[in-house]
Design a protein around this motif. Structure first.
Motif, PDB file in Angstrom:
ATOM      1  N   LEU A 115       0.797  -1.223   0.000  1.00 13.27           N
ATOM      2  CA  LEU A 115       0.000   0.000   0.000  1.00 13.27           C
ATOM      3  C   LEU A 115       0.834   1.280   0.000  1.00 13.27           C
ATOM      4  N   VAL A 116       2.040   1.215   0.575  1.00 16.48           N
ATOM      5  CA  VAL A 116       2.877   2.415   0.674  1.00 16.48           C
ATOM      6  C   VAL A 116       3.991   2.400  -0.363  1.00 16.48           C
ATOM      7  N   ASN A 117       4.821   1.349  -0.354  1.00 10.59           N
ATOM      8  CA  ASN A 117       5.964   1.296  -1.264  1.00 10.59           C
ATOM      9  C   ASN A 117       5.556   1.086  -2.718  1.00 10.59           C
ATOM     10  N   HIS A 118       4.424   0.391  -2.941  1.00 10.14           N
ATOM     11  CA  HIS A 118       3.917   0.162  -4.299  1.00 10.14           C
ATOM     12  C   HIS A 118       2.491   0.705  -4.409  1.00 10.14           C
ATOM     13  N   GLY A 119       2.305   1.927  -3.882  1.00  9.19           N
ATOM     14  CA  GLY A 119       0.975   2.507  -3.794  1.00  9.19           C
ATOM     15  C   GLY A 119       0.264   2.643  -5.124  1.00  9.19           C
ATOM     16  N   ASP A 120       0.989   3.003  -6.187  1.00  8.02           N
ATOM     17  CA  ASP A 120       0.348   3.164  -7.491  1.00  8.02           C
ATOM     18  C   ASP A 120      -0.112   1.829  -8.056  1.00  8.02           C
ATOM     19  N   THR A 121       0.705   0.795  -7.894  1.00  8.42           N
ATOM     20  CA  THR A 121       0.365  -0.521  -8.433  1.00  8.42           C
ATOM     21  C   THR A 121      -0.859  -1.105  -7.746  1.00  8.42           C
ATOM     22  N   PHE A 122      -0.958  -0.912  -6.434  1.00 11.45           N
ATOM     23  CA  PHE A 122      -2.058  -1.480  -5.662  1.00 11.45           C
ATOM     24  C   PHE A 122      -3.113  -0.410  -5.335  1.00 11.45           C
ATOM     25  N   ARG A 177      -8.653  -3.735  -2.905  1.00 11.35           N
ATOM     26  CA  ARG A 177      -7.920  -2.995  -3.946  1.00 11.35           C
ATOM     27  C   ARG A 177      -7.860  -3.836  -5.216  1.00 11.35           C
ATOM     28  N   GLU A 178      -7.238  -3.250  -6.226  1.00 10.26           N
ATOM     29  CA  GLU A 178      -7.060  -3.936  -7.501  1.00 10.26           C
ATOM     30  C   GLU A 178      -5.758  -3.448  -8.105  1.00 10.26           C
ATOM     31  N   THR A 179      -4.942  -4.357  -8.639  1.00  7.51           N
ATOM     32  CA  THR A 179      -3.674  -3.945  -9.231  1.00  7.51           C
ATOM     33  C   THR A 179      -3.928  -3.177 -10.518  1.00  7.51           C
ATOM     34  N   THR A 180      -3.147  -2.110 -10.705  1.00  7.97           N
ATOM     35  CA  THR A 180      -3.330  -1.248 -11.880  1.00  7.97           C
ATOM     36  C   THR A 180      -2.523  -1.717 -13.078  1.00  7.97           C
ATOM     37  N   THR A 181      -1.588  -2.638 -12.855  1.00  7.55           N
ATOM     38  CA  THR A 181      -0.729  -3.129 -13.932  1.00  7.55           C
ATOM     39  C   THR A 181      -0.197  -4.502 -13.560  1.00  7.55           C
ATOM     40  N   PHE A 234      -6.699   3.361   9.629  1.00  6.02           N
ATOM     41  CA  PHE A 234      -7.233   4.146   8.512  1.00  6.02           C
ATOM     42  C   PHE A 234      -6.677   3.668   7.173  1.00  6.02           C
ATOM     43  N   SER A 235      -6.073   2.468   7.141  1.00  6.90           N
ATOM     44  CA  SER A 235      -5.378   1.942   5.977  1.00  6.90           C
ATOM     45  C   SER A 235      -4.107   2.769   5.750  1.00  6.90           C
ATOM     46  N   ALA A 236      -3.551   2.712   4.528  1.00  2.00           N
ATOM     47  CA  ALA A 236      -2.298   3.405   4.251  1.00  2.00           C
ATOM     48  C   ALA A 236      -2.149   3.594   2.754  1.00  2.00           C
ATOM     49  N   GLY A 237      -1.203   4.449   2.383  1.00  2.00           N
ATOM     50  CA  GLY A 237      -0.915   4.639   0.971  1.00  2.00           C
ATOM     51  C   GLY A 237      -1.868   5.605   0.296  1.00  2.00           C
ATOM     52  N   ARG A 238      -2.012   5.428  -1.009  1.00  2.00           N
ATOM     53  CA  ARG A 238      -2.754   6.385  -1.823  1.00  2.00           C
ATOM     54  C   ARG A 238      -4.228   6.464  -1.441  1.00  2.00           C
ATOM     55  N   ARG A 239      -4.794   5.369  -0.942  1.00  2.00           N
ATOM     56  CA  ARG A 239      -6.211   5.356  -0.597  1.00  2.00           C
ATOM     57  C   ARG A 239      -6.433   5.324   0.922  1.00  2.00           C
TER      58      ARG A 239
END
Length: 441
Positions: free
Chosen positions: A90-97, A319-323, A379-384
């Protein structure tokens, strides 16, 4: 005749099994995370505790590791468990996940002194009125039947969303024509939408772009400014969706945490007393302010531990992987359904000494100073990460300190057992309980 009918049925089931097995295996990419072998059509549904699926996932992680797959119905998903794994995703690969997974149920929605009492309704209403003030620019009277109906709709909808039937609907949406609690959810959301749209009309009648008193006013002014833009996000359907989400997310989570707080204070009176002594020393009889928090390490630790222990959103939002991506040595194709299991982070033994116990020392050092923990992710983490995190933290501190400043919370006479088993729902509130609130002199 009966014999041949039986033979045909057996052959049909055999054919279905072979086809289903072939489809499942053909859809599973190479080097996909391991997991239990699915059965035809139902996948691993037979293994799942439909009321508390996160419990099943935690048990499966003991066998298959921190990254494993599971098939529910015909849907494959990947579950992430433990602090290190969830943080890395969620944090280090936030865009992917970073994509929000599609959930069929949600998709469909988007279309007296000494006397024991239950705090759930008044707590929900108190927190809801804060969101109401932001969205509408005014507060409701706590006896207002419209307001009470709104609060009840939100609570009931979240409870029903965590029901086994609602879970099955998300796995088998084509069976939505069957009776079940999912239909009650859709009716509740329909009623909630009608309420929200009636509010729009009232605001439009009195809208003054030079005197914007609420979130809805600001949105409506922006909508008017962008009316010539066909791709604008500022339209009525989006406003309905945003207001609904803020009502639900901004009310139930905080009030549920506060209901856990009072239950835990009754169960651990020595902790309640220590919080009250810190309140006396720092705040006294003044009104609590958010800047008091940095002077109150023990109270801050207690609130954090309440959130960790209560674990009110154990499954997180999917979540869903973007790539296409490789994660922890496994290949996850674009669009893989991901469950970052928050309960496995908040109760990770490598991060918290006694994760199953309620212990404020998890957030204190030997000198009694407050200690931040990276694994604190309610509250979760990362982009969302939850957009209301800052507001929720303020609300929790101000409500909690105000309540303990004015009252001592005790169980009803004769009650010695406290049930800490969470109820079922999208959020996990405590089981209904009664308490006595004794005014402090």
């Amino acid at each position: 005749m009966i014999f041949w009918s039986s033979v045909i049925i057996i052959l049909l089931f055999l054919l279905i099994f072979i086809i289903s097995k072939h489809v499942t295996e053909s859809r599973t990419p190479q080097n996909f995370p391991p997991g239990p072998r699915p059965l035809p059509f139902i996948g691993s549904l037979h293994m799942l505790d439909l009321k508390r699926p996160h419990k099943t996932f935690v048990e499966l992680s003991k066998k298959y590791g921190s990254v494993f797959s599971i098939q529910l119905g015909m849907k494959k998903m990947v579950v992430l468990t433990g602090y290190e794994t969830v943080k890395e995703a969620l944090v280090n690969h936030g865009d992917t996940f970073g994509d929000r997974a599609r959930v069929p149920l949600f998709d469909q929605i988007y279309k007296g002194l000494g006397n024991p009492f239950n705090t759930a309704v008044i707590m929900n209403a108190s927190v809801a009125n804060i969101i109401v003030a932001i969205l509408l620019g005014h507060r409701y009277d706590y006896e207002d039947p419209t307001f009470l109906r709104l609060v009840n709709l939100i609570s009931e909808t979240l409870r029903l969303q965590g029901s086994p039937i609602a879970t099955l609907y998300s796995i088998y949406p084509k069976l939505g024509f069957l009776p079940g609690s999912h239909k009650n959810i859709f009716e509740n959301v329909k009623e909630l939408h009608s309420f929200i749209k009636s509010i729009f009309i009232k605001h439009l009648k009195h809208l003054d772009e030079n005197d914007q008193r609420s979130f809805i006013d600001v949105f409506l002014v922006k909508k008017e400014e962008e009316k010539a833009n066909p791709n604008s996000y500022f339209h009525d359907d989006n406003l309905t969706s945003v207001v609904r989400n803020l009502f639900i997310a901004g009310t139930e989570t905080t009030s549920t945490t506060l209901n856990w707080a009072l239950l835990l204070m009754m169960k651990y009176p020595e902790i309640q007393e220590k919080v009250q002594k810190e309140i006396e020393r720092v705040i006294g009889s003044s009104q609590p302010r958010i800047d008091h928090r940095k002077q109150m390490p023990y109270t801050d630790a207690v609130i954090h531990e309440i959130q960790r222990f209560a674990d009110i959103v154990p499954m997180n939002l999917p979540r869903e992987t973007t790539t296409d991506t490789y994660f922890k040595g496994y290949f996850l194709p674009k669009g893989t359904y991901i469950v970052p299991l928050l309960t496995s982070v908040l109760k990770d033994k490598s991060q918290f000494e006694k994760p199953e116990d309620f212990n404020p020392q998890h957030f204190l050092d030997s000198a009694g100073n407050f200690v931040k923990k990276d694994a604190f992710m309610p509250f979760s983490a990362g982009r969302r990460v939850c957009m209301g995190e800052t507001l929720a933290k303020m609300e929790l501190f101000l409500f909690f300190t105000s309540l303990l400043q004015k009252f001592i919370f005790r169980p009803p006479p004769g009650v010695t057992h406290f049930d800490l088993t969470p109820a079922v729902g999208t959020t996990t509130p405590p089981m209904p309980y009664l308490l006595c609130a004794l005014p402090r002199s």
